[in-house]
Motif scaffolding. Structure first.
Motif, PDB file in Angstrom:
ATOM      1  N   ASP A   1     -12.236   6.685  -8.305  1.00  0.00           N
ATOM      2  CA  ASP A   1     -11.131   6.522  -7.430  1.00  0.00           C
ATOM      3  C   ASP A   1     -11.639   6.628  -6.140  1.00  0.00           C
ATOM      4  O   ASP A   1     -11.177   6.043  -5.070  1.00  0.00           O
ATOM      5  N   ILE A   2     -12.211   7.724  -5.816  1.00  0.00           N
ATOM      6  CA  ILE A   2     -12.623   8.196  -4.300  1.00  0.00           C
ATOM      7  C   ILE A   2     -14.074   7.489  -3.990  1.00  0.00           C
ATOM      8  O   ILE A   2     -13.989   6.987  -2.729  1.00  0.00           O
TER       9      ILE A   2
ATOM     10  N   TRP B   1      -6.896  14.261   1.236  1.00  0.00           N
ATOM     11  CA  TRP B   1      -5.439  13.687   1.019  1.00  0.00           C
ATOM     12  C   TRP B   1      -5.601  12.630  -0.258  1.00  0.00           C
ATOM     13  O   TRP B   1      -4.836  12.596  -1.100  1.00  0.00           O
ATOM     14  N   ARG B   2      -6.860  11.954  -0.599  1.00  0.00           N
ATOM     15  CA  ARG B   2      -7.049  10.881  -1.489  1.00  0.00           C
ATOM     16  C   ARG B   2      -6.954  11.728  -2.870  1.00  0.00           C
ATOM     17  O   ARG B   2      -6.374  11.520  -3.839  1.00  0.00           O
TER      18      ARG B   2
ATOM     19  N   PRO C   1      -9.110  12.762   5.119  1.00  0.00           N
ATOM     20  CA  PRO C   1      -9.000  11.711   4.526  1.00  0.00           C
ATOM     21  C   PRO C   1      -9.242  12.081   3.036  1.00  0.00           C
ATOM     22  O   PRO C   1      -8.488  11.527   1.843  1.00  0.00           O
ATOM     23  N   THR C   2     -10.479  12.378   2.655  1.00  0.00           N
ATOM     24  CA  THR C   2     -10.738  12.711   1.174  1.00  0.00           C
ATOM     25  C   THR C   2      -9.987  13.829   0.530  1.00  0.00           C
ATOM     26  O   THR C   2      -9.647  13.586  -0.633  1.00  0.00           O
TER      27      THR C   2
ATOM     28  N   LYS D   1       2.973  10.008   3.707  1.00  0.00           N
ATOM     29  CA  LYS D   1       1.469  10.396   3.691  1.00  0.00           C
ATOM     30  C   LYS D   1       1.435  11.637   4.531  1.00  0.00           C
ATOM     31  O   LYS D   1       0.476  12.019   5.583  1.00  0.00           O
TER      32      LYS D   1
ATOM     33  N   GLY E   1       1.631   4.109  -3.082  1.00  0.00           N
ATOM     34  CA  GLY E   1       1.240   5.480  -3.212  1.00  0.00           C
ATOM     35  C   GLY E   1       2.297   6.199  -3.924  1.00  0.00           C
ATOM     36  O   GLY E   1       1.612   7.598  -4.256  1.00  0.00           O
TER      37      GLY E   1
ATOM     38  N   GLN F   1       0.854  -1.327   0.027  1.00  0.00           N
ATOM     39  CA  GLN F   1      -0.173  -0.081  -0.207  1.00  0.00           C
ATOM     40  C   GLN F   1       1.022   1.357  -0.040  1.00  0.00           C
ATOM     41  O   GLN F   1       0.719   2.271  -0.708  1.00  0.00           O
TER      42      GLN F   1
ATOM     43  N   GLU G   1      -3.424  13.190  -3.283  1.00  0.00           N
ATOM     44  CA  GLU G   1      -2.330  12.106  -3.716  1.00  0.00           C
ATOM     45  C   GLU G   1      -2.559  11.643  -5.201  1.00  0.00           C
ATOM     46  O   GLU G   1      -1.645  11.498  -5.747  1.00  0.00           O
ATOM     47  N   PHE G   2      -3.681  11.593  -5.868  1.00  0.00           N
ATOM     48  CA  PHE G   2      -4.007  11.215  -6.965  1.00  0.00           C
ATOM     49  C   PHE G   2      -3.595  12.456  -7.968  1.00  0.00           C
ATOM     50  O   PHE G   2      -3.023  12.034  -9.000  1.00  0.00           O
TER      51      PHE G   2
END
Length: 223
Positions: A177-178, A155-156, A152-153, A139, A68, A64, A159-160
Motif C-alpha cells: 500500500d505504501i 499518516w498512511r 505523510p508516511t 485527515k 479514506g 479520494q 490510516e490503513f
C-alpha cells in the motif's frame, strides 16, 4: 436504497430526485464537493452519484476523501468524455463512469449492478482509541484534544490501520500500500514508523495498548 446525488446543476438534481424517487430510491443531494463529503458522512448512502466538475472540491477530490473511510459504491455521472478524466476517477476509487447525456434505463441498470456488488459495510469517518481521535475525512489526528503532526508516511500507515480496526494488517499489505510492492526490502521501515507512531499516540510507547505488533505477521489497531 439511499442514493446521494452530488451535482451543481439544480435542474439535473431535481429531475433525478423525481425519477429515482419514482423507482423507489431514497435520494439525498449535495450541490458541491465539500457538501457531498459532509452529507455522505452524515447520511451514509448506499450509492453515490457524483459529478466531476463541482465547486469547492472537484469530483476526484471527493472520491479520494470518501475512500479514506468508506467503500460505498461511487458512480461518476459527468459531461467529461475524455479517457484521462475516466482514468483519473477510476484510479481514485470510483466504481463506474457514465457520460452525460445518459439514458435513464442505462443509469438504473448500472445502479442495480452496483447494488448487487454491495456487501462491504461503510466505514466510520472518525476512529478513536485511548485519547486519540483520527478523522479520516479531514485527515487530522488529535490526542487529548491537541493536534498531532504526522509525516505523510506515518499518516498512511495509521490510516490503513484505522480503516481496518481490530484486523490483522500484514507487513506485506502495508509495504504494498505504501511503497507499491510487497517485494520492497524491509530495512526496518515499518518498525521505525510504527515506533514513531507509538511515541506520538500511545500513553506508554514501550508497552503499547493500541498499536500492536503481531510477531512475524504484521500489526493491529485496537481501541
Amino acid at each position: 436504497m439511499k442514493i446521494l446525488i452530488a451535482d451543481d446543476d439544480p435542474q439535473l438534481i431535481r429531475a433525478m430526485r423525481i425519477t429515482l424517487g419514482a423507482h423507489g430510491y431514497d435520494v439525498v443531494t449535495a450541490a458541491d464537493g465539500a457538501e457531498a463529503i459532509a452529507v455522505a458522512a452524515q447520511t451514509k448512502p448506499d450509492v453515490v452519484l457524483l459529478d466531476l466538475g463541482m465547486p469547492r472540491l472537484d469530483g476526484v477530490e471527493v472520491i479520494q476523501a470518501l475512500r479514506g473511510w468508506s467503500d460505498v459504491p461511487i458512480l461518476v455521472v459527468s459531461g467529461r468524455t475524455g479517457s484521462g478524466d475516466k482514468v483519473d476517477a477510476l484510479d481514485a476509487g470510483a466504481d463506474d463512469y457514465v457520460t452525460k447525456p445518459f439514458q435513464i434505463d442505462e443509469l438504473l441498470a448500472r445502479l442495480r449492478a452496483l447494488a448487487r456488488r454491495m456487501g462491504t459495510p461503510t466505514g466510520e469517518p472518525v476512529v478513536t482509541f485511548g485519547e486519540v481521535v483520527v478523522d479520516l475525512v479531514a485527515k487530522t489526528v488529535t490526542r487529548g484534544g491537541e493536534p498531532v503532526h504526522l509525516t505523510p508516511t506515518e499518516w498512511r500507515i495509521l490510516e490503513f490501520l484505522a480503516r481496518n480496526p481490530g484486523a490483522l494488517v500484514t507487513r506485506q499489505t502495508l509495504l504494498k500500500d505504501i511503497w507499491g510492492t510487497d517485494q520492497v526490502a524491509d530495512s526496518g521501515y515499518l518498525r521505525l514508523y510504527i515506533s514513531q507512531l507509538r511515541k506520538k499516540l500511545e500513553a506508554d510507547p514501550a508497552r503499547p495498548r493500541h498499536l500492536l505488533t503481531e510477531q512475524g505477521m504484521g500489526y493491529r489497531l485496537v481501541g
